[in-house]
Write a protein that holds these residues in place. Structure first.
Motif, mmCIF file in Angstrom:
data_model
loop_
_atom_site.group_PDB
_atom_site.id
_atom_site.type_symbol
_atom_site.label_atom_id
_atom_site.label_comp_id
_atom_site.label_asym_id
_atom_site.label_seq_id
_atom_site.Cartn_x
_atom_site.Cartn_y
_atom_site.Cartn_z
ATOM 1 N N GLU A 82 0.837 -1.210 0.000
ATOM 2 C CA GLU A 82 0.000 0.000 0.000
ATOM 3 C C GLU A 82 0.871 1.259 0.000
ATOM 4 O OE1 GLU A 82 -3.104 0.270 -0.437
ATOM 5 O OE2 GLU A 82 -3.941 -1.698 0.055
ATOM 6 N N ASP A 83 1.984 1.188 0.697
ATOM 7 C CA ASP A 83 2.884 2.333 0.757
ATOM 8 C C ASP A 83 3.456 2.669 -0.618
ATOM 9 O OD1 ASP A 83 4.294 4.289 2.452
ATOM 10 O OD2 ASP A 83 6.086 3.200 1.835
ATOM 11 N N ASN A 86 0.721 4.587 -2.421
ATOM 12 C CA ASN A 86 0.622 5.943 -1.882
ATOM 13 C C ASN A 86 1.756 6.824 -2.385
ATOM 14 O OD1 ASN A 86 -1.662 5.221 -0.416
ATOM 15 N ND2 ASN A 86 -0.510 4.714 1.436
ATOM 16 N N LEU A 89 1.003 8.025 -5.857
ATOM 17 C CA LEU A 89 0.014 9.105 -5.851
ATOM 18 C C LEU A 89 0.626 10.422 -5.374
ATOM 19 C CD1 LEU A 89 -3.075 7.146 -4.459
ATOM 20 C CD2 LEU A 89 -2.657 7.858 -6.825
ATOM 21 N N ARG A 126 -7.208 1.898 -6.496
ATOM 22 C CA ARG A 126 -6.940 2.931 -5.510
ATOM 23 C C ARG A 126 -7.193 4.303 -6.136
ATOM 24 N NH1 ARG A 126 -7.162 -1.169 -3.341
ATOM 25 N NH2 ARG A 126 -5.705 -2.143 -1.852
ATOM 26 N N ARG A 128 -7.489 8.842 -5.439
ATOM 27 C CA ARG A 128 -7.275 10.039 -4.618
ATOM 28 C C ARG A 128 -7.730 11.263 -5.407
ATOM 29 N NH1 ARG A 128 -1.611 12.551 -2.278
ATOM 30 N NH2 ARG A 128 -2.536 14.446 -1.445
ATOM 31 N N SER A 214 0.084 0.857 6.422
ATOM 32 C CA SER A 214 -0.007 2.119 5.682
ATOM 33 C C SER A 214 -1.472 2.427 5.377
ATOM 34 C CB SER A 214 0.781 2.019 4.378
ATOM 35 O OG SER A 214 2.140 1.742 4.630
ATOM 36 N N ALA A 217 -5.667 4.155 0.017
ATOM 37 C CA ALA A 217 -6.311 5.193 -0.803
ATOM 38 C C ALA A 217 -7.637 4.649 -1.335
ATOM 39 C CB ALA A 217 -5.390 5.624 -1.939
ATOM 40 N N ARG A 226 -3.858 13.406 1.601
ATOM 41 C CA ARG A 226 -3.254 12.083 1.551
ATOM 42 C C ARG A 226 -4.041 11.135 2.462
ATOM 43 N NH1 ARG A 226 3.278 13.505 1.784
ATOM 44 N NH2 ARG A 226 3.205 15.098 0.129
ATOM 45 N N PRO A 227 -4.182 9.880 2.050
ATOM 46 C CA PRO A 227 -4.942 8.926 2.874
ATOM 47 C C PRO A 227 -4.313 8.784 4.255
ATOM 48 C CG PRO A 227 -3.721 7.790 1.141
ATOM 49 C CD PRO A 227 -3.635 9.243 0.830
ATOM 50 N N SER A 228 -5.160 8.670 5.255
ATOM 51 C CA SER A 228 -4.656 8.549 6.623
ATOM 52 C C SER A 228 -5.383 7.426 7.360
ATOM 53 C CB SER A 228 -4.835 9.874 7.363
ATOM 54 O OG SER A 228 -6.188 10.273 7.367
#
Length: 228
Positions: A82-83, A86, A89, A126, A128, A214, A217, A226-228
């Motif tokens: 996932e990182d 991210n 993106l 994914r 964003r 992580s 998204a 940014r996704p959190s």
């Protein structure tokens, strides 16, 4: 007295008729709006073309980068985390920072693969961006079984994945905003797609997680952050 006044008036009239000192000012008053309008239209047209090029480049960059990422290990199939997604993106955010890509647009990344029945399948997706836009070519899980789902892209030009590999398909939607007071192009949505085959032998079973996990998204979230 009347005769003298009349002669003075006639003399002034003849002088005024011969006087050309204000001709340029008058001509400028007539032509300035036209020149200004042409200049603004030229500026808007140039910015519109640059925006098209930039959004196209963002789609290409994201697809290219997402096709390369993954754990570096020559002994096993490369795992994607996932990182990694991210980070890809974030790259789009840097490239499109001037155009507020995530405030005015949305980036959708999909992994197109073969399913167990030999059909096409969106294994993961994914997203964003704050723009309310869903993929025009399918969502995560489409084609998980069977052969009804025949790939991603426009009819007649659909992208398909070969057995044992995946295609990273990226869609970018962007709401163009004029930079001049005159909306020569109105409210225009720019849409671009790009696709790259993954570069290495990749583990296609899933998207892996780091420790600690992580953020994901998720495509159900519409946000520029940014996704959190």
């Amino acid at each position: 007295m009347i005769t003298r006044t009349l002669k003075s008036a006639l003399g002034f009239g003849r002088k005024l008729a011969r006087d050309k000192s204000a001709v340029v000012t008058v001509e400028l008053a007539f032509t300035a709006p036209i020149i200004l309008g042409m200049g603004l239209m030229g500026t808007e047209t140039a910015y519109f073309a640059i925006s098209h090029m930039q959004i196209s480049q963002i789609a290409m960059q994201v697809a290219d980068n997402a096709s390369r990422v993954g754990e570096q290990d020559v002994l096993v199939q490369r795992k994607i985390y996932e990182d990694d997604i991210n980070g890809t993106l974030v790259g789009a955010e840097k490239l499109g920072e001037r155009f507020a890509i995530y405030e005015q647009g949305r980036v959708i990344v999909s992994s197109l693969q073969r399913n167990a029945d030999g059909g096409q399948w969106i294994a993961w997706q994914r997203c964003r961006g704050a723009k309310q836009h869903e993929s025009s070519f399918g969502e995560e899980g489409d084609g998980v079984s069977g052969t009804d789902f025949d790939g991603m892209g426009k009819t007649g030009r659909k992208i398909t994945a070969s057995p044992g590999t995946a295609v990273i398909f990226v869609e970018v939607a962007y709401e163009y905003e004029p930079i001049t007071p005159f909306e020569f192009y109105g409210d225009t949505e720019l849409n671009y797609t790009a696709a790259f085959n993954v570069r290495d032998s990749r583990d296609l079973t899933r998207v892996y997680q780091t420790n600690p996990p992580s953020p994901v998204a998720d495509c159900d979230t519409f946000s520029a952050d940014r996704p959190s």
